[in-house]
Design a protein around this motif. Sequence first.
Motif: not given
Length: 331
Positions: A51-63
């Motif tokens: 869902d977040t990747r559809r809303l945001a660009e880029p969508c970046l994941r932290l450890p």
Amino acid sequence: MPMMPPAGSPAERPAGTPDIIVAALSARALAAAARRGGLRPAAIDLFADLDTRRLAEPCLRLPSGALRLDSGALLGTLARAELRGLPLVYGAGFEDDPALLARIADDRPLLGNRAEVVARVKDPFLFAAALDRLGIPHPPVARVLDAPPGDYLLKRTGGSGGGHIAPAAAAEAPPGWYLQRRIAGHAVSVLFLADGDRAVIVGPSRQWTAPTPDNPYRYGGAAGPWRCPERLTRTLPGLMSRLAAAFGLVGLNSADFLLSRSGHHLLEINPRPGATLDVFDRPPMPPLFGLHLDACAGRLPDRLPALQGCRAAEVLYADAPTRIVAGTRWP
């Protein structure tokens, strides 16, 4: 009230590039709110879910370690070329590290409460002293008890989400923790806008827990707007403005209370947009993300429209990555 462009953002950016950053343990609600407000967010969180990747660009994941933000990884991510200088709106996960907020604010606009405001609000002893001066009821807090701890809870300073709360087992809190007296009542949260001097209430909600044997007070969800008892309806507007002025709060914040027949007790203030964005960010309410940016700049509406009907948002704590297919029928 129309939403103003975020301070410090370039006047013209190529189509499809972000104009603001949202960061939190889970940034999905903030990213959705930014989209509803007409902005193009980049998102940084611990999940980078579909869902977040559809809303945001880029969508970046932290450890992810114990559901806490890694400050080094976050600062390194913010140094990416496409994110440099972009204003940032933060959600849950920063309350235990105001110094991180100060470092973020060194090279970009921080659209929310300043680091020193967060530090003061989330220091349980400074907070309790301020509430005493304001005459606002609250549960007593302590580092060391002179009696058995059975009537107290152990809480982590700056913790969020309730997963850190447990019945106190000792009469002394370890470093970074504190003891708070257990108060009977049901949990109510009040979402409000503030401009550093006064506040306007967005809406109250009822909250519940999603307990486990190890996490008996873990946050479960909220439903609202909740119809407050009349005595609280009369009291809340003035109380929220007193809190806003006392701490210099700006933007969207929430105040958590325990409500009983004998009255109310203020537990804490969450000095950032919170879990009830999904509950209140809907017509005829103006986009809450825009109201947050405006309030941070000192522009506060005189009143907000009343929402019709009730909406709820619940957290599902999954043990493993889970794909939720389209058309899933929820309770």
